[in-house]
Design an enzyme around this catalytic site. Structure first.
Site: not given
Ligand code: GRF
Length: 201
Positions: A18, A20, A99, A117, A151
């Site tokens: 988490g 992000n 998912r 991503h 997708g």
């Molecule tokens: C990130 O690197 C994101 O790009 C990918 O999964 C990771 C999630 O990291 N989809 P966090 O849970 O936000 O630390």
């Protein structure tokens, strides 16, 4: 929909740490993103994203995927879409959510579901994109925020940030530098999407 403060509402779905979600929260607290995270959902009961939400007083719930390890069953998606609607969510942010989101959610939130991503899409979709880049001998990687379609990591790109792959990079060191960029990029992309939505509402 935004309340009297003009703040728009975000719902965040994640399966892991988490960081992000935390970056989005930090941007809100610093006043650079005029939004509010109203609900955090995870398919993984042990995910740290749930702890982070609790620490910040944000409602957090577990998504019941009916025992499926990787699938996100249609009726679970329907329930989650309803829950997000009930909380007044304007934009859904996938942040490390493992998912695939499909039509039952996409129909309820058209052009309102975003994902981050860790590659410069369309390069290296799928799992462990940073490792794919290192193993491939790529000279450059980065991260992408994109609209979610049915997708895997295929929807239209909103914003990207570039990260050079250094000669001594390991998968982990590259991922760490990509994540620094992700934390800047996601709040910016959300701002941009909300601006576009506000102009078309
Ligand atoms: C990130 O690197 C994101 O790009 C990918 O999964 C990771 C999630 O990291 N989809 P966090 O849970 O936000 O630390």
């Amino acid at each position: 929909m935004p309340d009297g403060s003009g703040k728009f509402k975000l719902g965040v779905l994640g399966s892991g740490s988490g960081s992000n979600m935390q970056a989005i929260l930090d941007a809100i607290e610093e006043g650079s993103l005029n939004a509010e995270i109203v609900l955090v959902l995870s398919d993984n009961p042990d995910a740290y994203i749930l702890e982070r939400a609790k620490k910040s007083g944000i409602p957090a719930e577990i998504i019941d995927c009916q025992g499926y390890k990787t699938r996100f069953p249609d009726d679970s998606q329907k329930l989650i879409a309803e829950k997000l609607k009930d909380h007044g969510v304007d934009i859904v942010c996938l942040a490390g959510f493992m998912r695939l989101v499909k039509q039952p959610m996409l129909d309820v939130f058209p052009d309102r579901i975003l994902n981050i991503h860790p590659s410069l899409l369309p390069a290296y979709p799928g799992l462990m994109a940073w490792q794919q880049a290192v193993e491939d001998g790529a000279q450059e990687s980065g991260c992408t925020v994109h609209y979610v379609d049915a997708g895997m990591d295929t929807g239209p790109v909103i914003l990207q940030a570039r990260v050079p792959v250094l000669p001594h990079d390991t998968a982990d060191s590259l991922h760490a530098r990509i994540q620094e960029q992700e934390h800047q990029l996601y709040p910016e992309a959300i701002k941009l999407v909300w601006k576009k939505l506000s102009h078309t509402q």
